[in-house]
Design a protein around this motif. Structure first.
Motif, PDB file in Angstrom:
ATOM      1  N   SER A  16       0.824  -1.209   0.000  1.00  0.00           N
ATOM      2  CA  SER A  16       0.000   0.000   0.000  1.00  0.00           C
ATOM      3  C   SER A  16       0.857   1.258   0.000  1.00  0.00           C
ATOM      4  O   SER A  16       1.954   1.273   0.540  1.00  0.00           O
ATOM      5  N   SER A  17       0.319   2.296  -0.617  1.00  0.00           N
ATOM      6  CA  SER A  17       0.971   3.603  -0.617  1.00  0.00           C
ATOM      7  C   SER A  17       0.454   4.398   0.570  1.00  0.00           C
ATOM      8  O   SER A  17      -0.751   4.404   0.843  1.00  0.00           O
ATOM      9  N   GLY A  18       1.350   5.084   1.241  1.00  0.00           N
ATOM     10  CA  GLY A  18       0.952   5.932   2.357  1.00  0.00           C
ATOM     11  C   GLY A  18       0.234   7.192   1.915  1.00  0.00           C
ATOM     12  O   GLY A  18      -0.495   7.800   2.691  1.00  0.00           O
ATOM     13  N   ASP A  19       0.405   7.587   0.659  1.00  0.00           N
ATOM     14  CA  ASP A  19      -0.255   8.784   0.115  1.00  0.00           C
ATOM     15  C   ASP A  19      -0.551   8.533  -1.357  1.00  0.00           C
ATOM     16  O   ASP A  19       0.310   8.747  -2.211  1.00  0.00           O
ATOM     17  N   THR A  20      -1.763   8.074  -1.656  1.00  0.00           N
ATOM     18  CA  THR A  20      -2.120   7.761  -3.049  1.00  0.00           C
ATOM     19  C   THR A  20      -2.268   9.013  -3.908  1.00  0.00           C
ATOM     20  O   THR A  20      -2.388   8.910  -5.120  1.00  0.00           O
ATOM     21  N   GLY A  21      -2.223  10.199  -3.302  1.00  0.00           N
ATOM     22  CA  GLY A  21      -2.191  11.432  -4.069  1.00  0.00           C
ATOM     23  C   GLY A  21      -0.794  11.737  -4.590  1.00  0.00           C
ATOM     24  O   GLY A  21      -0.618  12.543  -5.496  1.00  0.00           O
ATOM     25  N   ALA A  22       0.214  11.067  -4.034  1.00  0.00           N
ATOM     26  CA  ALA A  22       1.607  11.254  -4.467  1.00  0.00           C
ATOM     27  C   ALA A  22       2.085  10.098  -5.327  1.00  0.00           C
ATOM     28  O   ALA A  22       2.751  10.303  -6.341  1.00  0.00           O
ATOM     29  N   ALA A  23       1.745   8.861  -4.933  1.00  0.00           N
ATOM     30  CA  ALA A  23       2.211   7.676  -5.665  1.00  0.00           C
ATOM     31  C   ALA A  23       1.280   6.499  -5.392  1.00  0.00           C
ATOM     32  O   ALA A  23       0.709   6.393  -4.309  1.00  0.00           O
ATOM     33  N   THR A  24       1.160   5.635  -6.377  1.00  0.00           N
ATOM     34  CA  THR A  24       0.406   4.394  -6.194  1.00  0.00           C
ATOM     35  C   THR A  24       1.390   3.231  -6.263  1.00  0.00           C
ATOM     36  O   THR A  24       2.462   3.347  -6.844  1.00  0.00           O
ATOM     37  N   ALA A  25       0.995   2.119  -5.663  1.00  0.00           N
ATOM     38  CA  ALA A  25       1.833   0.924  -5.678  1.00  0.00           C
ATOM     39  C   ALA A  25       0.986  -0.244  -6.161  1.00  0.00           C
ATOM     40  O   ALA A  25      -0.171  -0.386  -5.777  1.00  0.00           O
ATOM     41  N   THR A  46       4.253   4.197  -8.944  1.00  0.00           N
ATOM     42  CA  THR A  46       4.032   5.174 -10.010  1.00  0.00           C
ATOM     43  C   THR A  46       3.653   6.519  -9.403  1.00  0.00           C
ATOM     44  O   THR A  46       2.723   6.594  -8.592  1.00  0.00           O
ATOM     45  N   GLY A  47       4.358   7.570  -9.813  1.00  0.00           N
ATOM     46  CA  GLY A  47       4.019   8.918  -9.359  1.00  0.00           C
ATOM     47  C   GLY A  47       2.693   9.350  -9.960  1.00  0.00           C
ATOM     48  O   GLY A  47       2.376   9.008 -11.101  1.00  0.00           O
ATOM     49  N   VAL A  48       1.913  10.091  -9.178  1.00  0.00           N
ATOM     50  CA  VAL A  48       0.603  10.561  -9.612  1.00  0.00           C
ATOM     51  C   VAL A  48       0.735  11.959 -10.187  1.00  0.00           C
ATOM     52  O   VAL A  48       1.389  12.822  -9.592  1.00  0.00           O
ATOM     53  N   GLN A  49       0.123  12.181 -11.351  1.00  0.00           N
ATOM     54  CA  GLN A  49       0.120  13.514 -11.968  1.00  0.00           C
ATOM     55  C   GLN A  49      -0.762  14.431 -11.137  1.00  0.00           C
ATOM     56  O   GLN A  49      -1.903  14.094 -10.826  1.00  0.00           O
ATOM     57  N   ASP A  50      -0.228  15.578 -10.755  1.00  0.00           N
ATOM     58  CA  ASP A  50      -1.018  16.533  -9.991  1.00  0.00           C
ATOM     59  C   ASP A  50      -0.864  17.920 -10.584  1.00  0.00           C
ATOM     60  O   ASP A  50      -0.169  18.106 -11.572  1.00  0.00           O
ATOM     61  N   ALA A  51      -1.513  18.885  -9.973  1.00  0.00           N
ATOM     62  CA  ALA A  51      -1.554  20.233 -10.541  1.00  0.00           C
ATOM     63  C   ALA A  51      -0.416  21.132 -10.082  1.00  0.00           C
ATOM     64  O   ALA A  51      -0.262  22.230 -10.597  1.00  0.00           O
ATOM     65  N   ASP A  52       0.378  20.690  -9.124  1.00  0.00           N
ATOM     66  CA  ASP A  52       1.445  21.557  -8.645  1.00  0.00           C
ATOM     67  C   ASP A  52       2.807  21.104  -9.155  1.00  0.00           C
ATOM     68  O   ASP A  52       2.926  20.079  -9.802  1.00  0.00           O
ATOM     69  N   ALA A  53       3.820  21.893  -8.856  1.00  0.00           N
ATOM     70  CA  ALA A  53       5.175  21.579  -9.308  1.00  0.00           C
ATOM     71  C   ALA A  53       6.060  21.158  -8.140  1.00  0.00           C
ATOM     72  O   ALA A  53       7.280  21.207  -8.224  1.00  0.00           O
ATOM     73  N   ALA A  54       5.444  20.716  -7.057  1.00  0.00           N
ATOM     74  CA  ALA A  54       6.202  20.353  -5.852  1.00  0.00           C
ATOM     75  C   ALA A  54       6.547  18.867  -5.841  1.00  0.00           C
ATOM     76  O   ALA A  54       5.720  18.028  -6.196  1.00  0.00           O
ATOM     77  N   ASN A  55       7.780  18.550  -5.441  1.00  0.00           N
ATOM     78  CA  ASN A  55       8.157  17.154  -5.212  1.00  0.00           C
ATOM     79  C   ASN A  55       7.436  16.664  -3.961  1.00  0.00           C
ATOM     80  O   ASN A  55       7.118  17.443  -3.073  1.00  0.00           O
ATOM     81  N   SER A  57       6.923  13.196  -1.024  1.00  0.00           N
ATOM     82  CA  SER A  57       7.474  11.974  -0.442  1.00  0.00           C
ATOM     83  C   SER A  57       6.351  11.171   0.186  1.00  0.00           C
ATOM     84  O   SER A  57       5.383  11.736   0.685  1.00  0.00           O
ATOM     85  N   THR A  58       6.502   9.867   0.165  1.00  0.00           N
ATOM     86  CA  THR A  58       5.556   8.983   0.828  1.00  0.00           C
ATOM     87  C   THR A  58       6.276   7.689   1.182  1.00  0.00           C
ATOM     88  O   THR A  58       7.473   7.561   0.927  1.00  0.00           O
ATOM     89  N   THR A  59       5.557   6.765   1.754  1.00  0.00           N
ATOM     90  CA  THR A  59       6.114   5.448   2.025  1.00  0.00           C
ATOM     91  C   THR A  59       5.241   4.394   1.364  1.00  0.00           C
ATOM     92  O   THR A  59       4.041   4.589   1.180  1.00  0.00           O
TER      93      THR A  59
END
Length: 102
Positions: A16-25, A46-55, A57-59
């Motif tokens: 599982s991804s700790g933040d599915t808004g940042a990355a999915t597993a 896989t990184g999730v496409q979002d509207a901002d330009a910020a890097n 992190s998740t687990t």
């Protein structure tokens, strides 16, 4: 990923991804048996496409059950490098000006 030691029965590892808004597993789970426990299985992050330009992190969490692996867990830190760039958008694309002629 693989198991380090021979299990007593089939082992299911939940992913599982700790933040599915940042990355999915994926896949959501892996199954290891007494015959394939030492063979690596792939988890794709896989990184999730979002509207901002910020890097971001998740687990990615790994939690095992069955075959004397109950309560065994691990996590992997993941950094998503954003592919968006900060830009200024001018609208309309070709500004016009109206003034008085002389």
């Amino acid at each position: 990923m693989s198991l380090a030691t021979l299990p007593t029965a089939a082992v299911t590892v939940s992913v599982s991804s700790g933040d599915t808004g940042a990355a999915t597993a994926s896949p959501a789970s892996l199954t290891f048996t007494t015959t394939n426990y030492g063979t690596a299985q792939t988890v794709t992050v896989t990184g999730v496409q979002d509207a901002d330009a910020a890097n971001e992190s998740t687990t990615v969490g790994l939690s095992a059950s069955g075959g004397d692996y109950a309560s065994v867990s691990a996590s992997v830190s993941v950094t998503v490098t954003d592919d968006d760039t900060r830009t200024v958008v001018v609208s309309p694309a070709s500004p016009t000006s109206r003034g008085r002629g002389t």
